[in-house]
Design a protein around this motif. Structure first.
Motif, PDB file in Angstrom:
ATOM      1  N   ARG A  28       0.826  -1.221   0.000  1.00 49.08           N
ATOM      2  CA  ARG A  28       0.000   0.000   0.000  1.00 49.08           C
ATOM      3  C   ARG A  28       0.852   1.259   0.000  1.00 49.08           C
ATOM      4  NH1 ARG A  28      -5.545  -1.298   1.962  1.00 49.08           N
ATOM      5  NH2 ARG A  28      -5.775   0.898   2.487  1.00 49.08           N
ATOM      6  N   GLN A  29       1.966   1.244   0.762  1.00 48.82           N
ATOM      7  CA  GLN A  29       2.795   2.454   0.767  1.00 48.82           C
ATOM      8  C   GLN A  29       3.432   2.654  -0.605  1.00 48.82           C
ATOM      9  OE1 GLN A  29       6.513   2.959   0.979  1.00 48.82           O
ATOM     10  NE2 GLN A  29       6.694   0.856   0.233  1.00 48.82           N
ATOM     11  N   GLY A  30       3.751   1.555  -1.298  1.00 45.01           N
ATOM     12  CA  GLY A  30       4.327   1.665  -2.638  1.00 45.01           C
ATOM     13  C   GLY A  30       3.327   2.251  -3.620  1.00 45.01           C
ATOM     14  N   PHE A  31       2.092   1.757  -3.522  1.00 37.71           N
ATOM     15  CA  PHE A  31       1.056   2.261  -4.420  1.00 37.71           C
ATOM     16  C   PHE A  31       0.813   3.745  -4.147  1.00 37.71           C
ATOM     17  CE2 PHE A  31      -3.187   2.944  -6.112  1.00 37.71           C
ATOM     18  CZ  PHE A  31      -3.132   2.265  -7.311  1.00 37.71           C
ATOM     19  N   GLU A  32       0.869   4.110  -2.888  1.00 41.32           N
ATOM     20  CA  GLU A  32       0.657   5.519  -2.522  1.00 41.32           C
ATOM     21  C   GLU A  32       1.737   6.416  -3.128  1.00 41.32           C
ATOM     22  OE1 GLU A  32      -0.299   7.515   1.744  1.00 41.32           O
ATOM     23  OE2 GLU A  32       1.793   7.316   1.192  1.00 41.32           O
ATOM     24  N   ILE A  33       2.977   5.944  -3.132  1.00 43.28           N
ATOM     25  CA  ILE A  33       4.071   6.705  -3.761  1.00 43.28           C
ATOM     26  C   ILE A  33       3.778   6.874  -5.261  1.00 43.28           C
ATOM     27  CG2 ILE A  33       6.514   6.629  -4.443  1.00 43.28           C
ATOM     28  CD1 ILE A  33       7.107   5.217  -1.762  1.00 43.28           C
ATOM     29  N   MET A  34       3.362   5.783  -5.904  1.00 47.23           N
ATOM     30  CA  MET A  34       3.053   5.839  -7.339  1.00 47.23           C
ATOM     31  C   MET A  34       1.895   6.788  -7.605  1.00 47.23           C
ATOM     32  SD  MET A  34       5.295   3.965  -8.790  1.00 47.23           S
ATOM     33  CE  MET A  34       4.934   3.268 -10.395  1.00 47.23           C
ATOM     34  N   LEU A  35       0.898   6.753  -6.730  1.00 44.14           N
ATOM     35  CA  LEU A  35      -0.285   7.602  -6.900  1.00 44.14           C
ATOM     36  C   LEU A  35       0.097   9.077  -6.779  1.00 44.14           C
ATOM     37  CD1 LEU A  35      -3.353   7.173  -7.290  1.00 44.14           C
ATOM     38  CD2 LEU A  35      -3.599   7.320  -4.816  1.00 44.14           C
ATOM     39  N   THR A  36       0.904   9.385  -5.783  1.00 46.58           N
ATOM     40  CA  THR A  36       1.340  10.772  -5.584  1.00 46.58           C
ATOM     41  C   THR A  36       2.122  11.255  -6.797  1.00 46.58           C
ATOM     42  OG1 THR A  36       1.497  10.280  -3.224  1.00 46.58           O
ATOM     43  CG2 THR A  36       2.535  12.318  -3.978  1.00 46.58           C
ATOM     44  N   LEU A  37       3.030  10.427  -7.270  1.00 46.08           N
ATOM     45  CA  LEU A  37       3.846  10.828  -8.425  1.00 46.08           C
ATOM     46  C   LEU A  37       2.988  10.966  -9.680  1.00 46.08           C
ATOM     47  CD1 LEU A  37       7.048   8.628  -7.930  1.00 46.08           C
ATOM     48  CD2 LEU A  37       6.880  11.104  -7.644  1.00 46.08           C
ATOM     49  N   SER A  38       2.074  10.022  -9.870  1.00 47.50           N
ATOM     50  CA  SER A  38       1.312  10.043 -11.118  1.00 47.50           C
ATOM     51  C   SER A  38       0.299  11.185 -11.137  1.00 47.50           C
ATOM     52  CB  SER A  38       0.636   8.696 -11.367  1.00 47.50           C
ATOM     53  OG  SER A  38      -0.278   8.421 -10.342  1.00 47.50           O
ATOM     54  N   LYS A  39       0.013  11.765  -9.971  1.00 45.08           N
ATOM     55  CA  LYS A  39      -0.876  12.933  -9.927  1.00 45.08           C
ATOM     56  C   LYS A  39      -0.073  14.219  -9.782  1.00 45.08           C
ATOM     57  CE  LYS A  39      -5.144  10.906  -8.378  1.00 45.08           C
ATOM     58  NZ  LYS A  39      -5.945  10.493  -7.239  1.00 45.08           N
ATOM     59  N   GLY A  40       1.242  14.099  -9.856  1.00 35.17           N
ATOM     60  CA  GLY A  40       2.106  15.264  -9.672  1.00 35.17           C
ATOM     61  C   GLY A  40       2.399  15.972 -10.982  1.00 35.17           C
ATOM     62  N   THR A  41       3.575  16.540 -11.082  1.00 36.06           N
ATOM     63  CA  THR A  41       3.980  17.264 -12.281  1.00 36.06           C
ATOM     64  C   THR A  41       4.221  16.286 -13.434  1.00 36.06           C
ATOM     65  OG1 THR A  41       6.313  17.057 -11.739  1.00 36.06           O
ATOM     66  CG2 THR A  41       5.163  18.981 -10.844  1.00 36.06           C
ATOM     67  N   GLU A  42       4.389  16.817 -14.628  1.00 36.68           N
ATOM     68  CA  GLU A  42       4.672  15.981 -15.795  1.00 36.68           C
ATOM     69  C   GLU A  42       5.917  15.120 -15.560  1.00 36.68           C
ATOM     70  OE1 GLU A  42       3.457  14.818 -18.800  1.00 36.68           O
ATOM     71  OE2 GLU A  42       1.732  15.559 -17.671  1.00 36.68           O
ATOM     72  N   ILE A  43       6.927  15.770 -14.990  1.00 34.44           N
ATOM     73  CA  ILE A  43       8.194  15.060 -14.754  1.00 34.44           C
ATOM     74  C   ILE A  43       7.994  13.919 -13.751  1.00 34.44           C
ATOM     75  CG2 ILE A  43      10.541  15.281 -13.832  1.00 34.44           C
ATOM     76  CD1 ILE A  43      10.592  18.120 -14.959  1.00 34.44           C
ATOM     77  N   GLN A  44       7.205  14.188 -12.711  1.00 34.90           N
ATOM     78  CA  GLN A  44       6.953  13.148 -11.705  1.00 34.90           C
ATOM     79  C   GLN A  44       6.187  11.975 -12.320  1.00 34.90           C
ATOM     80  OE1 GLN A  44       5.153  15.792  -8.765  1.00 34.90           O
ATOM     81  NE2 GLN A  44       6.807  15.317  -7.325  1.00 34.90           N
TER      82      GLN A  44
END
Lengths: 100, 316
Positions: B163-179
């Protein structure tokens, strides 16, 4: 390498028992290696109670545990098999008897 | 009892889904297979700390750092549960370490890939731990008691890892273009090695039938791999990321996703020691063991000294 040579520096093995909350029995949680009892308790804290699984820890060196022989479980436990009169349900009482 | 009746007794325990315990009679091959499987699993937990350890000091926030530390500490714990389970079969901890350090024992090949960006922490948690959980949950009902009990504990703790891994991916994928690009790049690099984690295809896995008979294994490699693809493909949609497989397609008839061919040459090459980080991982592990020797010796010497002192105090 032989076992002896490898084992020379190995810390002894301890069995860990944890009381999960006040009022309950200590229950076997697993084992670990430690140089002495105090270190075994400290390591058990880190290995087996990282999520508040315990309020008390017992450790005992594994070599001190004496266990029954599974091959003798027949003669050990069979005698209890045919003594159903040790259970309360063996006794048939009339329904009107209350609180028993 | 004769060997024959020992075998019959063992088979009947397996057949009625009961458990084998350390002091029960068991066939030599069952013992050997379990030692290999459990120690390999333990080694994977221990080596698995290294790729993530790489990012502890560089985690982007204090929260992420605390979480990553807790996860890596869990992995050390999981290694210990599993080593202990293997020890009940008559192998010593030092023998297992020796097999790992000499290269005789294997660990999961996935840990021979580098962790080059922070997004890899997300991809590892989501995909690698996800694949591990899929492998491990059925092992909670494996036939060898100490292994099954260790797995129950491991699985309980492992779900936060994913779950913590998915949360990292979710944060990045909703972040800036670069993220978002960083998240997709990590997904691209970890997807195929994650599929390889389930092991070779069933047709090339000669021990599967025996292991299933012994209930050391409960599903085949391909069954678990398919389940992982089905589940993870849906999760990727939530992230808005693209599964890096142009052949991935829902198959209505099968009720599963069809997916592309896995590069098994790459898999075997990494298994043989030629992955990007095999040498680095094993060296880090060996150095830690050798550099830690004085600590182990000192602790033992101190314990002896304290014992002697206590004995003397009692006499006096």
């Amino acid at each position: 390498m032989t076992n002896d040579k490898l084992n020379k520096s190995e810390w002894p093995l301890w069995e860990v028992f944890i009381r999960s909350k006040a009022g309950l029995d200590h229950k076997h949680a697993g084992s670990l290696h430690a140089a002495d009892a105090q270190m075994a308790i400290e390591n058990a804290r880190d290995v087996y109670t990282r999520r508040m699984e315990g309020v008390s820890i017992w450790v005992v060196e594994s070599k001190h545990i004496q266990a029954s022989d599974p091959d003798e479980s027949g003669s050990m436990y069979d005698p209890a098999n045919d003594k159903i009169y040790r259970h309360p349900t063996f006794y048939d009482l009339p329904d009107e008897v209350k609180y028993m | 009892m004769t060997v024959h009746s020992f075998q019959e007794h063992f088979d009947s325990i397996i057949d009625r889904e009961s458990t084998i315990e350390p002091r029960d009679w068991m066939p030599d091959d069952y013992r050997k297979t379990l030692i290999r499987q459990i120690s390999q699993h333990a080694h994977s937990e221990i080596i698995g700390m290294l790729p993530e350890g790489n990012w502890i000091t560089r985690a982007p926030t204090l929260r992420r750092k605390a979480v990553l530390l807790a996860k890596v500490q869990d992995e050390a714990g999981h290694g210990l549960y599993l080593y202990s389970a293997a020890e009940t079969l008559g192998i010593t901890r030092d023998e297992m370490y020796d097999q790992l350090h000499s290269g005789k024992a294997k660990y999961s090949s996935i840990f021979n890939y580098p962790t080059v960006t922070w997004a890899d922490m997300g991809a590892i948690g989501w995909l690698v731990d996800g694949a591990a959980i899929m492998n491990q949950v059925p092992l909670c009902r494996t036939s060898y008691g100490p292994y099954a009990r260790a797995m129950v504990r491991v699985c309980k703790e492992e779900s936060f890892h994913q779950r913590q891994g998915f949360e990292i991916m979710l944060t990045l994928s909703k972040g800036t273009e670069i993220q978002k690009k960083m998240a997709q790049d990590a997904f691209n690099r970890w997807w195929w090695p994650s599929l390889m984690m389930f092991g070779p295809p069933d047709a090339e896995s000669p021990h599967t039938a025996q292991s299933m008979r012994w209930r050391i294994k409960r599903f085949t490699n391909d069954e678990l791999r398919q389940k992982f693809v089905d589940v993870t493909t849906e999760q990727a949609k939530v992230l808005g990321l693209e599964v890096p497989d142009k052949d991935l397609k829902w198959n209505e008839e099968r009720g599963h996703y069809d997916f592309g061919t896995i590069n098994w040459d790459e898999f075997w090459n990494v298994v043989k020691g030629n992955g990007p980080c095999n040498k680095q991982r094993l060296n880090a592990r060996k150095t830690a063991w050798e550099d830690g020797k004085w600590v182990r010796d000192a602790a033992m010497a101190y314990a002896e000294k304290r014992k002697a002192r206590n004995a003397q105090a009692k006499v006096a």
